[in-house]
Design an enzyme around this catalytic site. Structure first.
Site, PDB file in Angstrom:
ATOM      1  N   CYS A 123       0.821  -1.225   0.000  1.00 62.65           N
ATOM      2  CA  CYS A 123       0.000   0.000   0.000  1.00 62.65           C
ATOM      3  C   CYS A 123       0.853   1.272   0.000  1.00 62.65           C
ATOM      4  CB  CYS A 123      -0.939  -0.002   1.192  1.00 62.65           C
ATOM      5  SG  CYS A 123      -1.874  -1.518   1.329  1.00 62.65           S
ATOM      6  N   HIS A 264      -3.268   6.851   2.832  1.00 63.96           N
ATOM      7  CA  HIS A 264      -3.709   5.523   2.402  1.00 63.96           C
ATOM      8  C   HIS A 264      -5.054   5.220   3.077  1.00 63.96           C
ATOM      9  CE1 HIS A 264      -4.079   1.489   1.319  1.00 63.96           C
ATOM     10  NE2 HIS A 264      -3.766   0.986   2.483  1.00 63.96           N
ATOM     11  N   ASN A 294     -10.186  -0.294   0.410  1.00 61.19           N
ATOM     12  CA  ASN A 294      -8.722  -0.239   0.372  1.00 61.19           C
ATOM     13  C   ASN A 294      -8.247  -0.780  -0.981  1.00 61.19           C
ATOM     14  OD1 ASN A 294      -5.979  -0.742   0.650  1.00 61.19           O
ATOM     15  ND2 ASN A 294      -6.144  -1.687   2.670  1.00 61.19           N
TER      16      ASN A 294
HETATM   17  O1  UT7 Z   1      -3.587  -1.637   3.653  1.00 62.42           O
HETATM   18  C1  UT7 Z   1      -3.207  -2.312   4.816  1.00 62.42           C
HETATM   19  C2  UT7 Z   1      -4.120  -3.466   5.028  1.00 62.42           C
HETATM   20  N1  UT7 Z   1      -4.901  -3.660   6.152  1.00 62.42           N
HETATM   21  C3  UT7 Z   1      -5.223  -2.852   7.178  1.00 62.42           C
HETATM   22  O2  UT7 Z   1      -4.813  -1.759   7.309  1.00 62.42           O
HETATM   23  C4  UT7 Z   1      -6.143  -3.407   8.179  1.00 62.42           C
HETATM   24  C5  UT7 Z   1      -5.836  -2.945   9.598  1.00 62.42           C
HETATM   25  N2  UT7 Z   1      -6.790  -3.502  10.514  1.00 62.42           N
HETATM   26  C6  UT7 Z   1      -8.055  -3.060  10.590  1.00 62.42           C
HETATM   27  O3  UT7 Z   1      -8.447  -2.150   9.881  1.00 62.42           O
HETATM   28  C7  UT7 Z   1      -8.943  -3.678  11.624  1.00 62.42           C
HETATM   29  O4  UT7 Z   1      -8.178  -4.487  12.501  1.00 62.42           O
HETATM   30  C8  UT7 Z   1     -10.088  -4.547  10.992  1.00 62.42           C
HETATM   31  C9  UT7 Z   1     -11.077  -3.656  10.283  1.00 62.42           C
HETATM   32  C10 UT7 Z   1      -9.519  -5.562  10.028  1.00 62.42           C
HETATM   33  C11 UT7 Z   1     -10.834  -5.274  12.099  1.00 62.42           C
HETATM   34  O5  UT7 Z   1     -11.349  -4.324  13.033  1.00 62.42           O
HETATM   35  P1  UT7 Z   1     -11.064  -4.522  14.597  1.00 62.42           P
HETATM   36  O6  UT7 Z   1     -11.806  -3.443  15.281  1.00 62.42           O
HETATM   37  O7  UT7 Z   1      -9.588  -4.600  14.797  1.00 62.42           O
HETATM   38  O8  UT7 Z   1     -11.767  -5.895  14.869  1.00 62.42           O
HETATM   39  P2  UT7 Z   1     -11.129  -7.222  15.475  1.00 62.42           P
HETATM   40  O9  UT7 Z   1     -10.239  -7.883  14.492  1.00 62.42           O
HETATM   41  O10 UT7 Z   1     -10.588  -6.904  16.831  1.00 62.42           O
HETATM   42  O11 UT7 Z   1     -12.423  -8.108  15.626  1.00 62.42           O
HETATM   43  C12 UT7 Z   1     -13.502  -7.741  16.522  1.00 62.42           C
HETATM   44  C13 UT7 Z   1     -14.619  -8.746  16.310  1.00 62.42           C
HETATM   45  C14 UT7 Z   1     -14.131 -10.199  16.324  1.00 62.42           C
HETATM   46  O12 UT7 Z   1     -15.114 -10.979  16.986  1.00 62.42           O
HETATM   47  P3  UT7 Z   1     -14.910 -11.453  18.509  1.00 62.42           P
HETATM   48  O13 UT7 Z   1     -13.608 -12.207  18.509  1.00 62.42           O
HETATM   49  O14 UT7 Z   1     -14.823 -10.163  19.305  1.00 62.42           O
HETATM   50  O15 UT7 Z   1     -16.117 -12.248  18.764  1.00 62.42           O
HETATM   51  C15 UT7 Z   1     -14.078 -10.557  14.858  1.00 62.42           C
HETATM   52  O16 UT7 Z   1     -14.240 -11.943  14.651  1.00 62.42           O
HETATM   53  O17 UT7 Z   1     -15.232  -8.543  15.021  1.00 62.42           O
HETATM   54  C16 UT7 Z   1     -15.262  -9.791  14.319  1.00 62.42           C
HETATM   55  N3  UT7 Z   1     -15.173  -9.514  12.897  1.00 62.42           N
HETATM   56  C17 UT7 Z   1     -16.253  -9.222  12.152  1.00 62.42           C
HETATM   57  N4  UT7 Z   1     -17.550  -9.106  12.470  1.00 62.42           N
HETATM   58  C18 UT7 Z   1     -18.393  -8.773  11.482  1.00 62.42           C
HETATM   59  C19 UT7 Z   1     -14.064  -9.482  12.109  1.00 62.42           C
HETATM   60  N5  UT7 Z   1     -14.414  -9.173  10.858  1.00 62.42           N
HETATM   61  C20 UT7 Z   1     -15.771  -9.003  10.855  1.00 62.42           C
HETATM   62  C21 UT7 Z   1     -16.697  -8.663   9.858  1.00 62.42           C
HETATM   63  N6  UT7 Z   1     -18.000  -8.555  10.212  1.00 62.42           N
HETATM   64  N7  UT7 Z   1     -16.346  -8.422   8.587  1.00 62.42           N
END
Ligand code: UT7
Length: 337
Positions: A123, A264, A294
């Site tokens: 990215c 980004h 993204n």
């Molecule tokens: O270009 C570079 C590439 N990537 C990035 O920059 C991504 C960086 N990371 C992020 O933007 C965030 O970490 C995410 C958007 C990917 C995830 O958000 P988060 O607030 O960090 O969520 P999390 O991974 O801590 O997950 C919280 C909960 C989990 O459930 P439990 O374990 O609390 O029951 C996940 O399983 O949300 C769940 N979850 C979802 N729920 C609904 C993860 N993905 C989803 C989804 N829909 N799509």
């Protein structure tokens, strides 16, 4: 990484003389994704800021999108392919392992007098490509450079993995760079950094020499993006704040001097954190994450082209571009219009 790359001393005036972008027509909404994986529009919007993203048709490759963006940038610059000496394509979703996507773009725009190569910095690719173009132009080795950032992330996204499939989209942005007759303007500084110790946080594990394609690599879905989302998020907030604040500080730029921050577009919360570290008002941040998700290297390239073409930039406007990505890589470019 604690040591910072040095500041450009007496930068040669190198500026953007044309910009363009291309986005596929098909829109994949959060509602569509609700039918595919266990997610909700509410979760995606609240956690990322994304409402929809564009998806290229199966027959369209990364270079096809790159060619359309490049042609738009050439038109905007009033040039043709024949005027270009060097083409850099930033992508992590190349048409093939080789030849480079840049060579396919060279063919598509009929730039017969140029040489072409790809840059892989995920990215951060567009930032790395701008800095590379600057170095070649400042040295006098070339006169007109086409920088394209094009990504077909839908080809590497696992639409059974809710952790990643809600994030990514397809698109391409391009700029033409040249020496300009305006001392003190153009690219005035950049910071490029990376930390390979974090390479495992975000990758497409198979398909390269480490794990060539096999029936087991396909069965284990190793040709798709795999990401430690929470770890990437923590890293991204620190890296984006660090590069944003440092490039501003070392150039004596205050928040109110910045006309546009073009970050980004990985997560709106990450962008907000970087802007807050600088004390920057939201009206000066260019967002397209809600529309396109993204697009890796293409996010900042499309962002810059949108600002150039749709928002208008005046003489002396300061544009700050910042990005982070797999590698991990991160960096920033400061441009005075
Ligand atoms: O270009 C570079 C590439 N990537 C990035 O920059 C991504 C960086 N990371 C992020 O933007 C965030 O970490 C995410 C958007 C990917 C995830 O958000 P988060 O607030 O960090 O969520 P999390 O991974 O801590 O997950 C919280 C909960 C989990 O459930 P439990 O374990 O609390 O029951 C996940 O399983 O949300 C769940 N979850 C979802 N729920 C609904 C993860 N993905 C989803 C989804 N829909 N799509």
């Amino acid at each position: 990484m604690t040591k910072l790359p040095p500041k450009l001393e007496s930068p040669v005036p190198v500026g953007v003389i044309g910009a363009g972008y291309y986005l596929p027509e098909r829109i994949l909404t959060n509602k569509d994704l609700e039918q595919m994986v266990d997610t909700s529009d509410e979760w995606i919007v609240e956690r990322t800021g994304i409402h929809e993203r564009r998806i290229a048709p199966p027959e369209m490759s990364t270079s096809d999108m790159g060619v359309l963006a490049a042609k738009a940038a050439l038109r905007n610059a009033g040039l043709t392919g024949n005027d270009i000496d060097m083409i850099i394509c930033a992508t992590v979703t190349p048409d093939m392992m080789f030849p480079s996507t840049a060579c396919f773009i060279q063919r598509g725009i009929e730039a017969r007098e140029s040489f072409a190569f790809d840059i892989t910095a995920a990215c951060t690719g567009f930032i790395y490509a701008l800095a590379t173009a600057y170095a070649y132009l400042a040295s006098g080795y070339v006169h007109n450079v086409l920088v394209v950032a094009a990504e077909k992330l839908s080809a590497f996204t696992d639409y059974e993995d809710r952790n990643t499939c809600v994030l990514f989209g397809d698109g391409a942005g391009a700029v033409v760079l040249s020496k300009i007759n305006k001392p003190g303007h153009g690219i005035i500084d950049f910071i490029l950094e990376s930390d390979g110790r974090l390479a495992n946080l975000l990758q497409v594990p198979a398909g390269g020499s480490r794990t060539p394609a096999s029936t087991s690599s396909i069965g284990e879905r190793m040709h798709y993006i795999s990401m430690e989302g929470r770890e990437v998020f923590k890293f991204a907030v620190t890296a984006m704040k660090r590069t944003t604040v440092r490039i501003a500080e070392r150039n004596g730029i205050k928040a109110e001097d910045i006309r546009w921050l073009i970050p980004h577009q990985a997560n709106k919360r990450i962008i907000d954190a970087a802007a807050e570290a600088l004390g920057l008002d939201a009206s000066r941040i260019h967002f397209n994450i809600h529309k396109y998700g993204n697009m890796s290297a293409a996010s900042t390239a499309v962002g810059l082209a949108e600002v150039v073409l749709n928002n208008g930039l005046k003489d002396g406007d300061i544009v700050l571009m910042v990005a982070f990505g797999a590698g991990m890589t991160w960096g920033s470019v400061l441009i005075k219009w």
